[in-house]
Design a protein around this motif. Structure first.
Motif, PDB file in Angstrom:
ATOM      1  N   ALA A  73       0.808  -1.227   0.000  1.00  0.00           N
ATOM      2  CA  ALA A  73       0.000   0.000   0.000  1.00  0.00           C
ATOM      3  C   ALA A  73       0.836   1.270   0.000  1.00  0.00           C
ATOM      4  O   ALA A  73       0.291   2.361  -0.188  1.00  0.00           O
ATOM      5  N   LEU A  74       2.147   1.179   0.204  1.00  0.00           N
ATOM      6  CA  LEU A  74       2.971   2.383   0.348  1.00  0.00           C
ATOM      7  C   LEU A  74       2.902   3.328  -0.845  1.00  0.00           C
ATOM      8  O   LEU A  74       2.787   4.547  -0.662  1.00  0.00           O
ATOM      9  N   PRO A  75       2.991   2.836  -2.095  1.00  0.00           N
ATOM     10  CA  PRO A  75       2.868   3.791  -3.216  1.00  0.00           C
ATOM     11  C   PRO A  75       1.554   4.561  -3.198  1.00  0.00           C
ATOM     12  O   PRO A  75       1.536   5.771  -3.460  1.00  0.00           O
ATOM     13  N   ALA A  76       0.454   3.875  -2.885  1.00  0.00           N
ATOM     14  CA  ALA A  76      -0.850   4.551  -2.830  1.00  0.00           C
ATOM     15  C   ALA A  76      -0.906   5.537  -1.671  1.00  0.00           C
ATOM     16  O   ALA A  76      -1.467   6.642  -1.797  1.00  0.00           O
ATOM     17  N   ILE A  77      -0.326   5.169  -0.517  1.00  0.00           N
ATOM     18  CA  ILE A  77      -0.324   6.076   0.639  1.00  0.00           C
ATOM     19  C   ILE A  77       0.498   7.317   0.339  1.00  0.00           C
ATOM     20  O   ILE A  77       0.092   8.445   0.647  1.00  0.00           O
ATOM     21  N   GLN A  78       1.675   7.134  -0.263  1.00  0.00           N
ATOM     22  CA  GLN A  78       2.526   8.277  -0.581  1.00  0.00           C
ATOM     23  C   GLN A  78       1.811   9.236  -1.527  1.00  0.00           C
ATOM     24  O   GLN A  78       1.888  10.465  -1.365  1.00  0.00           O
ATOM     25  N   GLN A  79       1.090   8.673  -2.499  1.00  0.00           N
ATOM     26  CA  GLN A  79       0.362   9.518  -3.439  1.00  0.00           C
ATOM     27  C   GLN A  79      -0.814  10.221  -2.773  1.00  0.00           C
ATOM     28  O   GLN A  79      -1.032  11.422  -2.959  1.00  0.00           O
ATOM     29  N   ALA A  80      -1.577   9.487  -1.952  1.00  0.00           N
ATOM     30  CA  ALA A  80      -2.788  10.053  -1.351  1.00  0.00           C
ATOM     31  C   ALA A  80      -2.478  11.132  -0.323  1.00  0.00           C
ATOM     32  O   ALA A  80      -3.192  12.135  -0.226  1.00  0.00           O
TER      33      ALA A  80
END
Length: 536
Positions: A73-80
């Motif tokens: 989930a880290l890429p999505a968290i960084q983007q969000a």
């Protein structure tokens, strides 16, 4: 329900129960910890025993799932949350820091104050922090919540293992451990694809809120059916050691994380690294003064095998932790994977790790642990080296699968002899705490890997991206890692080269672990320390 105190025996008693090493550590180490726990004097009904087992499975599953899905989930968290790379690292680092520093304290607290009590407390803390993670409005709130999650995991994980060991006698433990390990294997395999699916179809917040129903089930079963147990002879908690090592690791991690923005020669970076080193030296001095009352008795390191296996663990789990942190960024940002596909890409690794232990045990009997502690890390190094040269845009079965297969095979070959050698080196009396120390070393290795390799990633990225100043390079790196649109091709190419550098570094560390296994481990793999022989 009546409080039942477990009997203390010459084989080490309950105070030797400690915690797990996360989702990538197989059940071999946990089984040894469970075996080190003395069963109740009081007979329990079969119904209470098996429902206690269910509580430990569900409780442990929370930590297994959390550890396996967050990286996806880290890429999505960084983007969000519009986070930069350094702040995103702390989503993982905060959790591993508290868990690695306090997991031995959690085991001692369970023995001292009661296993069921500490288990329920850990579940409560973990769940409250999970809700806070799911509702976090920004990266700072998420990082603090993740740290509290790590504290909860440091309580519930060792307490769940101790509850299981105290509920089943030696005639029933094999079956109970088998069921517990099988359930853990399912969680190990299901975690990455489940997390990826939740990220794609619901939200990254759902991976944290998933813990709420599990927590209700685990706490309810424990309170209703598990009997309380503790060790009346348990040692006092080594808070001075725990706080000192936590401060030392935190400041070193802060210093490493600041290198991309401030540079290695920055006074703040150097001060943080120096302060962290000083606190770790102070931790060693405190443990030496406390002797056998320490959370990490230094007498264990009199054993050549114990020292060797912990050095091997540090190198191998540094490599593995760093690779599994940065690989999802490569799969999603370079390979065009969705979060679900990136999670599924790690499924072969989880399956091999889950079901390869029995085969590795047979090999250990035939070849001896020293051979496997050499071959396993080298095979894993080959898998990591392949990740440094393959094109992640290729079809999965051509590009990624061979590398993941080798990595999983190497790890599954290494873990069982690593666990058995650690416990044999310490002797029966210290087997539980030796296993706990080894687990903590693996956690700390992952913590240091994410921070140190973050600095390496930035240095390589800046080198391959000619022209921009360090702040501009850092901004470009954050843009490509967070998936911003309109990224220039040269920025993507620089990130790809930097990711290859990371994989080469991890491959080198894994190969060095194999060298340590060959040169430092005793040929028979069973030599014990002087203190182990004294008490065996």
């Amino acid at each position: 329900m009546l409080t039942v105190y477990a009997r203390r025996t010459p084989t080490g008693g309950n105070r030797l129960s400690r915690a797990s090493n996360g989702w990538i550590h197989t059940a071999a180490c946990h089984a040894g910890i469970i075996q080190a726990t003395t069963c109740f004097d009081r007979a329990l009904s079969q119904r209470c025993k098996w429902l206690t087992l269910a509580a430990t499975i569900v409780g442990s599953s929370m930590a297994f799932l959390d550890g396996s899905v967050v990286n996806i989930a880290l890429p999505a968290i960084q983007q969000a949350l519009h986070s930069d790379a350094a702040a995103t690292q702390w989503i993982v680092n905060a959790y591993m820091l508290l868990l690695g520093a306090l997991v031995l304290i959690g085991g001692s607290a369970a023995d001292l104050y009661g296993r069921r009590r500490i288990f329920v407390l850990g579940v409560t803390v973990f769940t409250a922090a999970s809700v806070a993670c799911g509702l976090s409005p920004n990266i700072a709130a998420l990082t603090v919540s993740r740290a509290v999650q790590g504290f909860g995991a440091a309580l519930l994980t060792p307490a769940s293992l101790a509850m299981l060991g105290a509920s089943f006698d030696e005639h029933e433990r094999s079956q109970a451990i088998g069921i517990w390990a099988g359930a853990g294997a399912l969680m190990l395999a299901a975690g990455p694809p489940l997390g990826g699916w939740l990220v794609d179809q619901v939200s990254w917040r759902a991976i944290f809120l998933l813990n709420v129903p599990l927590a209700i089930a685990a706490a309810g079963l424990a309170l209703r059916f598990a009997s309380e147990s503790s060790d009346p002879h348990a040692k006092q908690l080594d808070w001075s050691g725990a706080v000192t090592v936590a401060i030392g690791l935190a400041t070193i991690t802060l210093g490493l994380s600041a290198i991309p923005t401030a540079g290695f020669r920055d006074k703040t970076v150097l001060a943080a690294l120096g302060m962290g080193t000083a606190f770790l030296a102070l931790f060693v001095a405190i443990e030496a003064r406390l002797h056998e009352w320490a959370m990490m008795p230094l007498s264990l390191y009199r054993s050549r095998n114990f020292s060797a296996t912990n050095a091997l663990t540090l190198l191998l789990y540094f490599a593995l932790g760093g690779a599994l942190y940065y690989l999802p960024f490569g799969l999603i940002r370079l390979g065009g994977y969705s979060a679900t596909q990136a999670g599924a890409a790690l499924l072969p690794f989880a399956l091999i790790m889950s079901f390869g232990a029995s085969f590795a045990g047979t090999l250990t009997d035939r070849l001896g642990p020293r051979s496997l502690l050499t071959m396993g890390p080298i095979i894993a190094a080959c898998g990591l080296a392949m990740l440094a040269v393959v094109d992640l845009r290729q079809p999965f079965w051509v590009g990624v699968f061979p590398s993941i297969f080798l990595l999983g095979t190497g790890m599954s070959i290494t873990v069982p002899p690593l666990t058995s050698t650690v416990m044999a080196a310490a002797g029966n009396v210290h087997a539980g705490i030796a296993s706990g120390v080894n687990n903590a070393v693996a956690r700390i290795a992952g913590l240091l890997a994410v921070a140190a390799l973050g600095a390496t990633l930035f240095a390589s990225f800046s080198y391959h991206l000619v022209g921009p100043t360090p702040p501009q390079a850092n901004e470009a790196l954050n843009a490509v890692m967070s998936g911003q649109s309109g990224i220039h091709e040269e920025v993507v190419a620089a990130f790809e080269r930097a990711l290859r550098t990371i994989m080469l570094v991890t491959a080198s560390c894994s190969a060095l672990a194999g060298l340590v296994g060959w040169l430092w481990t005793e040929p028979n793999g069973t030599a014990t320390s002087g203190i182990a022989r004294q008490h065996s």
